[in-house]
Design a protein around this motif. Sequence first.
Motif, PDB file in Angstrom:
ATOM      1  N   PRO A 267     -22.844 -90.468 -38.562  1.00  0.00           N
ATOM      2  CA  PRO A 267     -22.844 -90.650 -37.105  1.00  0.00           C
ATOM      3  C   PRO A 267     -22.347 -92.017 -36.671  1.00  0.00           C
ATOM      4  CG  PRO A 267     -25.097 -90.660 -37.964  1.00  0.00           C
ATOM      5  CD  PRO A 267     -24.191 -90.356 -39.133  1.00  0.00           C
ATOM      6  N   ALA A 268     -22.345 -92.977 -37.588  1.00  0.00           N
ATOM      7  CA  ALA A 268     -21.787 -94.290 -37.239  1.00  0.00           C
ATOM      8  C   ALA A 268     -20.356 -94.386 -37.744  1.00  0.00           C
ATOM      9  CB  ALA A 268     -22.636 -95.412 -37.836  1.00  0.00           C
ATOM     10  N   ALA A 269     -20.149 -94.182 -39.035  1.00  0.00           N
ATOM     11  CA  ALA A 269     -18.845 -94.458 -39.643  1.00  0.00           C
ATOM     12  C   ALA A 269     -17.732 -93.574 -39.085  1.00  0.00           C
ATOM     13  CB  ALA A 269     -18.922 -94.297 -41.151  1.00  0.00           C
ATOM     14  N   ILE A 270     -17.912 -92.259 -39.152  1.00  0.00           N
ATOM     15  CA  ILE A 270     -16.799 -91.373 -38.764  1.00  0.00           C
ATOM     16  C   ILE A 270     -16.544 -91.483 -37.265  1.00  0.00           C
ATOM     17  CG2 ILE A 270     -16.041 -88.967 -38.623  1.00  0.00           C
ATOM     18  CD1 ILE A 270     -17.263 -88.521 -41.369  1.00  0.00           C
ATOM     19  N   LEU A 271     -17.611 -91.527 -36.498  1.00  0.00           N
ATOM     20  CA  LEU A 271     -17.460 -91.651 -35.039  1.00  0.00           C
ATOM     21  C   LEU A 271     -16.727 -92.950 -34.683  1.00  0.00           C
ATOM     22  CD1 LEU A 271     -20.086 -90.863 -32.367  1.00  0.00           C
ATOM     23  CD2 LEU A 271     -19.331 -93.202 -32.574  1.00  0.00           C
ATOM     24  N   THR A 272     -17.129 -94.038 -35.328  1.00  0.00           N
ATOM     25  CA  THR A 272     -16.482 -95.328 -35.043  1.00  0.00           C
ATOM     26  C   THR A 272     -15.036 -95.324 -35.531  1.00  0.00           C
ATOM     27  OG1 THR A 272     -18.595 -96.441 -35.269  1.00  0.00           O
ATOM     28  CG2 THR A 272     -16.653 -97.840 -35.436  1.00  0.00           C
ATOM     29  N   GLY A 273     -14.822 -94.741 -36.694  1.00  0.00           N
ATOM     30  CA  GLY A 273     -13.463 -94.717 -37.261  1.00  0.00           C
ATOM     31  C   GLY A 273     -12.500 -93.977 -36.356  1.00  0.00           C
ATOM     32  N   MET A 274     -12.873 -92.763 -35.955  1.00  0.00           N
ATOM     33  CA  MET A 274     -11.952 -91.959 -35.126  1.00  0.00           C
ATOM     34  C   MET A 274     -11.746 -92.626 -33.764  1.00  0.00           C
ATOM     35  SD  MET A 274     -12.787 -87.950 -35.968  1.00  0.00           S
ATOM     36  CE  MET A 274     -14.384 -87.873 -35.198  1.00  0.00           C
ATOM     37  N   THR A 275     -12.842 -93.152 -33.184  1.00  0.00           N
ATOM     38  CA  THR A 275     -12.750 -93.753 -31.846  1.00  0.00           C
ATOM     39  C   THR A 275     -11.918 -95.027 -31.868  1.00  0.00           C
ATOM     40  OG1 THR A 275     -14.963 -92.915 -31.410  1.00  0.00           O
ATOM     41  CG2 THR A 275     -14.139 -94.586 -29.896  1.00  0.00           C
ATOM     42  N   SER A 276     -12.201 -95.895 -32.837  1.00  0.00           N
ATOM     43  CA  SER A 276     -11.510 -97.186 -32.838  1.00  0.00           C
ATOM     44  C   SER A 276     -10.024 -97.004 -33.140  1.00  0.00           C
ATOM     45  CB  SER A 276     -12.161 -98.150 -33.835  1.00  0.00           C
ATOM     46  OG  SER A 276     -12.153 -97.592 -35.130  1.00  0.00           O
ATOM     47  N   ALA A 277      -9.707 -96.035 -34.006  1.00  0.00           N
ATOM     48  CA  ALA A 277      -8.287 -95.786 -34.307  1.00  0.00           C
ATOM     49  C   ALA A 277      -7.567 -95.324 -33.048  1.00  0.00           C
ATOM     50  CB  ALA A 277      -8.169 -94.721 -35.395  1.00  0.00           C
ATOM     51  N   ALA A 278      -8.233 -94.483 -32.255  1.00  0.00           N
ATOM     52  CA  ALA A 278      -7.598 -93.968 -31.034  1.00  0.00           C
ATOM     53  C   ALA A 278      -7.331 -95.097 -30.039  1.00  0.00           C
ATOM     54  CB  ALA A 278      -8.487 -92.899 -30.399  1.00  0.00           C
ATOM     55  N   ILE A 279      -8.317 -95.945 -29.814  1.00  0.00           N
ATOM     56  CA  ILE A 279      -8.122 -96.924 -28.729  1.00  0.00           C
ATOM     57  C   ILE A 279      -7.285 -98.129 -29.166  1.00  0.00           C
ATOM     58  CG2 ILE A 279     -10.119 -96.163 -27.381  1.00  0.00           C
ATOM     59  CD1 ILE A 279     -11.673 -98.545 -28.354  1.00  0.00           C
ATOM     60  N   VAL A 280      -7.384 -98.506 -30.435  1.00  0.00           N
ATOM     61  CA  VAL A 280      -6.640 -99.700 -30.859  1.00  0.00           C
ATOM     62  C   VAL A 280      -5.133 -99.449 -30.850  1.00  0.00           C
ATOM     63  CG1 VAL A 280      -6.552 -99.384 -33.390  1.00  0.00           C
ATOM     64  CG2 VAL A 280      -6.836-101.682 -32.423  1.00  0.00           C
ATOM     65  N   THR A 281      -4.749 -98.179 -30.889  1.00  0.00           N
ATOM     66  CA  THR A 281      -3.322 -97.854 -30.867  1.00  0.00           C
ATOM     67  C   THR A 281      -2.804 -97.667 -29.437  1.00  0.00           C
ATOM     68  OG1 THR A 281      -4.132 -95.668 -31.477  1.00  0.00           O
ATOM     69  CG2 THR A 281      -3.001 -96.893 -33.179  1.00  0.00           C
ATOM     70  N   GLY A 282      -3.677 -97.939 -28.441  1.00  0.00           N
ATOM     71  CA  GLY A 282      -3.219 -97.912 -27.049  1.00  0.00           C
ATOM     72  C   GLY A 282      -3.530 -96.630 -26.310  1.00  0.00           C
ATOM     73  N   ASN A 283      -4.274 -95.739 -26.964  1.00  0.00           N
ATOM     74  CA  ASN A 283      -4.697 -94.524 -26.277  1.00  0.00           C
ATOM     75  C   ASN A 283      -6.024 -94.775 -25.570  1.00  0.00           C
ATOM     76  OD1 ASN A 283      -2.688 -92.683 -27.682  1.00  0.00           O
ATOM     77  ND2 ASN A 283      -3.781 -93.575 -29.421  1.00  0.00           N
ATOM     78  N   THR A 284      -6.388 -93.868 -24.672  1.00  0.00           N
ATOM     79  CA  THR A 284      -7.741 -93.889 -24.133  1.00  0.00           C
ATOM     80  C   THR A 284      -8.428 -92.627 -24.633  1.00  0.00           C
ATOM     81  OG1 THR A 284      -6.891 -92.853 -22.130  1.00  0.00           O
ATOM     82  CG2 THR A 284      -7.129 -95.254 -22.106  1.00  0.00           C
ATOM     83  N   ALA A 285      -9.757 -92.592 -24.547  1.00  0.00           N
ATOM     84  CA  ALA A 285     -10.439 -91.496 -25.229  1.00  0.00           C
ATOM     85  C   ALA A 285     -11.706 -91.053 -24.522  1.00  0.00           C
ATOM     86  CB  ALA A 285     -10.780 -91.940 -26.652  1.00  0.00           C
ATOM     87  N   VAL A 286     -12.063 -89.808 -24.808  1.00  0.00           N
ATOM     88  CA  VAL A 286     -13.395 -89.312 -24.450  1.00  0.00           C
ATOM     89  C   VAL A 286     -14.075 -88.973 -25.766  1.00  0.00           C
ATOM     90  CG1 VAL A 286     -14.753 -87.606 -23.201  1.00  0.00           C
ATOM     91  CG2 VAL A 286     -12.540 -88.358 -22.288  1.00  0.00           C
ATOM     92  N   LEU A 287     -15.220 -89.595 -25.969  1.00  0.00           N
ATOM     93  CA  LEU A 287     -15.957 -89.409 -27.217  1.00  0.00           C
ATOM     94  C   LEU A 287     -17.119 -88.455 -26.998  1.00  0.00           C
ATOM     95  CD1 LEU A 287     -17.074 -90.169 -30.054  1.00  0.00           C
ATOM     96  CD2 LEU A 287     -18.047 -92.213 -29.015  1.00  0.00           C
ATOM     97  N   LYS A 288     -17.143 -87.392 -27.809  1.00  0.00           N
ATOM     98  CA  LYS A 288     -18.308 -86.501 -27.807  1.00  0.00           C
ATOM     99  C   LYS A 288     -18.993 -86.591 -29.162  1.00  0.00           C
ATOM    100  CE  LYS A 288     -19.337 -82.298 -28.914  1.00  0.00           C
ATOM    101  NZ  LYS A 288     -20.734 -82.566 -29.281  1.00  0.00           N
ATOM    102  N   PRO A 289     -20.203 -87.187 -29.188  1.00  0.00           N
ATOM    103  CA  PRO A 289     -20.901 -87.264 -30.475  1.00  0.00           C
ATOM    104  C   PRO A 289     -21.499 -85.899 -30.812  1.00  0.00           C
ATOM    105  CG  PRO A 289     -22.347 -88.050 -28.737  1.00  0.00           C
ATOM    106  CD  PRO A 289     -21.035 -87.674 -28.072  1.00  0.00           C
ATOM    107  N   ALA A 290     -21.951 -85.712 -32.038  1.00  0.00           N
ATOM    108  CA  ALA A 290     -22.635 -84.469 -32.404  1.00  0.00           C
ATOM    109  C   ALA A 290     -23.971 -84.419 -31.666  1.00  0.00           C
ATOM    110  CB  ALA A 290     -22.857 -84.427 -33.904  1.00  0.00           C
ATOM    111  N   SER A 291     -24.407 -83.220 -31.331  1.00  0.00           N
ATOM    112  CA  SER A 291     -25.643 -83.093 -30.553  1.00  0.00           C
ATOM    113  C   SER A 291     -26.879 -83.483 -31.350  1.00  0.00           C
ATOM    114  CB  SER A 291     -25.779 -81.666 -30.025  1.00  0.00           C
ATOM    115  OG  SER A 291     -24.713 -81.421 -29.135  1.00  0.00           O
ATOM    116  N   ASP A 292     -26.783 -83.528 -32.676  1.00  0.00           N
ATOM    117  CA  ASP A 292     -27.944 -83.955 -33.479  1.00  0.00           C
ATOM    118  C   ASP A 292     -28.068 -85.474 -33.569  1.00  0.00           C
ATOM    119  OD1 ASP A 292     -28.814 -81.410 -33.995  1.00  0.00           O
ATOM    120  OD2 ASP A 292     -27.682 -81.204 -35.862  1.00  0.00           O
TER     121      ASP A 292
END
Length: 516
Positions: free
Chosen positions: A185-210
């Motif tokens: 819940p920390a590593a993969i979420l942070t990895g996917m999110t940070s890769a998206a925004i650092v490359t100049g994209n914007t994002a909507v993050l949906k974490p797992a419901s658990d």
Amino acid sequence: MELLPFKNEKLTDFTIDENKEAMMQALEGVLASFGTEYSLIIGGKEYTSEHIIESRNPANPDEIVGVVYGGDKHIANEAIENAHEAFEEWSWISAEKRAMYLLKAASILRKRKHEISATMVYEAGKSWAEADADTAEAIDFLEYYARSAISYSKDQELYPYPDEVSTYRYIPLGVGAIIAPWNFPAAILTGMTSAAIVTGNTAVLKPASDTPVVGAKLANILYECGLPPGVLNFVPGPGSTVGEQLVKHNLTRFISFTGSMKIGKRIYEMASVVWEGQKWLKRVVTEMGGKNALIIDDPCDITAAVKATVASAFGYQGQKCSACSRAIVVESLYNSYMKELLDAVGKITVGPTNMHENYMGPVSSKEAFDKILHYIDIGKKEATLAHGGNSVKGVGYFIEPTIFVDVDPMARIAQEEIFGPVLSIIKSKDFNDALAIANYTTYGLTGGIFSNNRRHIERAKKEFHVGNFYINRKITGALVGVQPFGGYNMSGTCSKAGGPEYLQLFMQTKSMVERI
Ligand code: NDP
């Protein structure tokens, strides 16, 4: 901007009293914060909603780790629209500046390391060591992708052509939907999110419901760094409503998903539809499950093989995409391997992981608990139970480490992802047979071999068809920048997270030619 070379975050040594004490304090702090409310974040503003997610402690489901406000289809739309608006400016910010946000986030995360790990102990049932490694990996992703984005921002070299200057440049894609799993819940979420925004994209993050509390804490850390409004929008909520809407929205340009094969396939299908008003074909990165095998070949160091099997199969209750769920053992050393394996598994401690001494904690949820026990029932019919096979009495979703022997390579427990502490032992005639069995799966994520036979190792390197292949070591625990991670076939689109090309998945290229 000169940065020091990337270095993996050091794991915490909990045998040192000071570290143990710090983690115990963090656990107390998180316990005292149980029931805290966490908001949605859209366009940089925090919101509540009528959709309340009570995130429960799987070791004691009566305890509410946090209350998280969730979204619905309309809120998902609003978040995407905000991200779309923010893209206008964010996409022109320099890579160096965008990278600074990640580096700041890494430094905050480093300071709050034990708190984030302690949250995972309570929300995801991770042991101290597993939670610490998850937080360290999140820090690694921030540090690694910050550096990687800067290197991609330079115009790329091309062959010269007379009287012309050609330029080749990486540019962002647009708005991304980031759909994360609960198991990292920390590593993969942070990895996917940070890769998206650092490359100049914007994002909507949906974490797992658990695991929305860990997700909320990480989204807040990124905002603490001063991220402009709308660059990252945080919308927890059910995959079936919020997740689907994020995928379908005509302004969504790409989807970055990690989760099960079933949902990955569904997302892939939904994203292939060109919705009304949509001006592009969506890019989809789906990293999915595994049915990973470790081949135990003759000769090999059996004690090391057993240690690696236990860590790979039962670390974090077998709930890693990379977990070993099949051990394929050549006949000639089957008896000695099994004897040592059963001895070792007999020593595994199961219980609430806020107590450091417990190696295995609860599985993630009631749904996971029921699913795993159902597979254990199937296993009891398909094979011979050699160890475990029961839930642990009392509150919490605890299941014994379970081993089945005499497993047919085609049995359901040898083919389907169980995602729990269940290991199938398959006896093979020899190495050739073992290799064929290992490959006989629709997945292709991790795999490994224990062998001292160089010829077998070299053949397995070529023929064992997995994205991450390990020799004479465990098959879990890939390190950012050192072991880029991602699988083949139904394990995913082989994105190789933590690798040199990963950020390309979040960008497109522009070729420019000027006549001089
Ligand atoms: P799921 O596929 O159940 O869920 C993953 C995410 O997708 C969650 O946020 C979920 O939301 C969301 N989701 C569910 N349904 C939809 C939908 N219809 N549309 C859009 N989003 C949806 O996986 P788990 O969270 O259970 O994670 C475990 C799985 O992830 C395992 O199969 C594991 O192997 C795999 N995995 C793969 C990795 C890899 O790198 N290959 C790494 C880690 C895990 P909600 O929580 O609300 O259901």
